[in-house]
Design a protein around this motif. Structure first.
Motif, PDB file in Angstrom:
ATOM      1  N   UNK A 180     -13.567   9.197 -13.223  1.00 42.06           N
ATOM      2  CA  UNK A 180     -13.257   9.214 -11.787  1.00 42.06           C
ATOM      3  C   UNK A 180     -11.810   9.621 -11.516  1.00 42.06           C
ATOM      4  N   UNK A 181     -10.992   9.706 -12.547  1.00 42.11           N
ATOM      5  CA  UNK A 181      -9.565  10.018 -12.427  1.00 42.11           C
ATOM      6  C   UNK A 181      -8.890   9.081 -11.416  1.00 42.11           C
ATOM      7  N   UNK A 182      -9.112   7.784 -11.616  1.00 42.06           N
ATOM      8  CA  UNK A 182      -8.485   6.808 -10.732  1.00 42.06           C
ATOM      9  C   UNK A 182      -8.295   5.485 -11.478  1.00 42.06           C
ATOM     10  N   UNK A 225       0.815  -1.216   0.000  1.00 45.21           N
ATOM     11  CA  UNK A 225       0.000   0.000   0.000  1.00 45.21           C
ATOM     12  C   UNK A 225       0.852   1.272   0.000  1.00 45.21           C
ATOM     13  N   UNK A 226       2.144   1.138  -0.160  1.00 43.85           N
ATOM     14  CA  UNK A 226       3.031   2.301  -0.076  1.00 43.85           C
ATOM     15  C   UNK A 226       2.697   3.322  -1.162  1.00 43.85           C
ATOM     16  N   UNK A 227       2.805   4.583  -0.803  1.00 39.83           N
ATOM     17  CA  UNK A 227       2.536   5.683  -1.717  1.00 39.83           C
ATOM     18  C   UNK A 227       3.546   5.635  -2.879  1.00 39.83           C
ATOM     19  N   UNK A 228       3.094   5.577  -4.140  1.00 37.02           N
ATOM     20  CA  UNK A 228       4.035   5.490  -5.252  1.00 37.02           C
ATOM     21  C   UNK A 228       4.634   6.830  -5.676  1.00 37.02           C
ATOM     22  N   UNK A 229       4.079   7.936  -5.176  1.00 43.80           N
ATOM     23  CA  UNK A 229       4.522   9.249  -5.651  1.00 43.80           C
ATOM     24  C   UNK A 229       6.010   9.507  -5.427  1.00 43.80           C
ATOM     25  N   UNK A 236      -1.155   0.636  -3.866  1.00 45.47           N
ATOM     26  CA  UNK A 236      -0.894   2.055  -3.627  1.00 45.47           C
ATOM     27  C   UNK A 236      -1.363   2.935  -4.761  1.00 45.47           C
ATOM     28  N   UNK A 237      -1.232   2.427  -5.975  1.00 43.00           N
ATOM     29  CA  UNK A 237      -1.685   3.180  -7.146  1.00 43.00           C
ATOM     30  C   UNK A 237      -3.206   3.264  -7.210  1.00 43.00           C
ATOM     31  N   UNK A 238      -3.894   2.319  -6.582  1.00 48.50           N
ATOM     32  CA  UNK A 238      -5.346   2.249  -6.697  1.00 48.50           C
ATOM     33  C   UNK A 238      -6.078   3.176  -5.734  1.00 48.50           C
ATOM     34  N   UNK A 239      -5.368   3.860  -4.852  1.00 44.52           N
ATOM     35  CA  UNK A 239      -6.024   4.764  -3.907  1.00 44.52           C
ATOM     36  C   UNK A 239      -6.743   5.890  -4.660  1.00 44.52           C
ATOM     37  N   UNK A 240      -7.899   6.339  -4.162  1.00 39.23           N
ATOM     38  CA  UNK A 240      -8.731   7.282  -4.922  1.00 39.23           C
ATOM     39  C   UNK A 240      -8.036   8.576  -5.337  1.00 39.23           C
ATOM     40  N   UNK A 300      -3.053  13.558  -6.859  1.00 37.29           N
ATOM     41  CA  UNK A 300      -1.819  13.969  -6.192  1.00 37.29           C
ATOM     42  C   UNK A 300      -0.643  13.933  -7.168  1.00 37.29           C
ATOM     43  N   UNK A 301      -0.655  12.962  -8.069  1.00 36.32           N
ATOM     44  CA  UNK A 301       0.405  12.873  -9.063  1.00 36.32           C
ATOM     45  C   UNK A 301       0.385  14.104  -9.967  1.00 36.32           C
ATOM     46  N   UNK A 302      -0.797  14.510 -10.389  1.00 32.63           N
ATOM     47  CA  UNK A 302      -0.914  15.688 -11.236  1.00 32.63           C
ATOM     48  C   UNK A 302      -0.402  16.933 -10.520  1.00 32.63           C
TER      49      UNK A 302
END
Length: 408
Positions: free
Chosen positions: A170-172, A130-134, A181-185, A190-192
């Motif tokens: 939905x931009x997801x 679940x780690x944040x990929x950013x 981690x990528x699947x979080x809403x 946040x990437x944008x």
């Protein structure tokens, strides 16, 4: 329409409702595309190719130079008369980055406006948590930019190729349980926000199809389907140059396709296509035949030594044909391209075996081909997609790029 015809028509007012600004934009874009094609041109050469008058060509070149889109490239020599100034595209006027993601690796390539790759990195990661990929994406982008001598803030377009479906409304991401981690809403939003350039999100197989359309086995085909076999399975359906993505971006998620009916007594479900052709299944099949457990290596080894590898390739072909049969019955495509690390190494041997198996189970005589990509078709297709968007924006705007809108 040829380049010169398009420019002449715009200049002569043949474009319905064309304003002077529209005509200038058409002329600017066609000139820049000619420079991409030819490298350098003189004013006289540009006028000859476009049908524009020399004074108009002079004004056009001056306008593009002032916008920073073209630069002087020396002068002609060896011809009678005075040397003429050569002009070329300013490759540094824009930059594109492509991010190719899978469960255990992130790869990034950075290219200038001409398409020349100046920086590239590939790093091991673990996206199965679940780690944040950013942070890892920003680091990989920064490393690739550093190698390419490009500032991160100078990236105008970032293309993200992801092994999941992208729901644009939905931009997801969906169908992304393998990369939670990528699947979080809010991950895409946040990437944008963290990137300076425009962000284009695409399924990785769709980007592979973009490359195949432009450079590979499908370049002369009106429509085609690309069947991808790697860690997971996917399909991209190209209809006249546009890839069909479905209502929620899930078109092509063929790994979930079940081959058979649910048992009414026990409720047991039939196997999915992933159960038969996913990375785990192909690795198991390879071990059963005494081949390397890494699927791509197993396919390559089997093709190299057919006396040993033919039973493995035959069973792989049987499974591929079983998955393709319902697909060609629905789509009836003129071509199916077999791609991905678990198909491409099989080459024409695998194509022939799958063709024979498919004819045995399906009345459709669908033509098959193997992907011609060398290296990563996802990175290469991402560059094609990103450059097309960036050039369209720059060339149509005469070099005056506004703040990119969020693209869904």
């Amino acid at each position: 329409m040829a380049s010169g015809e398009a420019l002449s028509s715009a200049r002569e007012g043949d474009v319905a409702g064309a304003t002077p600004r529209t005509v200038r934009a058409i002329n600017d874009r066609m000139t820049l595309e000619l420079l991409l094609q030819h490298g350098t041109l003189t004013r006289t050469q540009l006028a000859t190719l476009t049908g524009l008058s020399k004074p108009t060509a002079t004004q056009l070149l001056q306008r593009l130079a002032e916008a920073g889109l073209i630069v002087p490239r020396g002068t002609t020599s060896g011809a009678p008369g005075p040397n003429a100034q050569l002009y070329g595209l300013n490759e540094q006027a824009g930059h594109v980055a492509v991010v190719d993601v899978d469960e255990h690796r992130i790869s990034v390539a950075v290219a200038d406006l001409s398409g020349r790759v100046s920086g590239e990195v590939s790093t091991a990661v673990d996206y199965t948590t679940d780690e944040d990929p950013l942070p890892s994406v920003r680091q990989a982008l920064a490393d690739a930019c550093r190698r390419g001598s490009v500032r991160l803030r100078d990236l105008d377009e970032v293309v993200l190729g992801i092994p999941a479906a992208y729901d644009a409304d939905a931009d997801r991401l969906t169908y992304a349980d393998h990369i939670p981690g990528w699947a979080q809403p809010q991950t895409m939003a946040r990437m944008r926000a963290a990137l300076h350039g425009d962000l284009l999100v695409k399924n990785d197989v769709e980007l592979a199809a973009v490359w195949e359309r432009g450079h590979g086995a499908a370049r002369d085909t009106p429509s085609f389907a690309l069947f991808w076999a790697g860690t997971g399975l996917g399909m991209a359906v190209d209809m006249g140059g546009s890839v069909y993505t479905g209502a929620t971006g899930g078109a092509g998620e063929i790994g979930y396709m079940r081959l058979g009916l649910r048992d009414p007594a026990s409720g047991e479900l039939p196997p999915t296509l992933d159960d038969l052709l996913g990375g785990v299944a192909v690795a198991r099949l390879a071990r059963e035949h005494g081949l390397p457990s890494e699927p791509g290596a197993a396919v390559a080894a089997a093709r190299k030594d057919l006396s040993r590898g033919m039973p493995f390739l035959s069973e792989l072909a049987r499974r591929l044909a079983g998955g393709l049969a319902p697909i060609v019955a629905v789509l009836d495509p003129p071509l199916v391209v077999l791609a991905g690390p678990n198909c491409a190494p099989g080459g024409e041997v695998l194509v022939q075996l799958v063709s024979e198996e498919l004819r045995a189970v399906s009345p459709f005589n669908t033509r098959l081909a193997v992907s011609e990509a060398q290296g990563s078709p996802v990175l290469q297709g991402g560059l094609d997609a990103g450059l097309a968007r960036l050039r369209a924006r720059l060339f149509a705007d005469g070099g005056r790029m506004s703040t990119p809108a969020i693209v869904r």
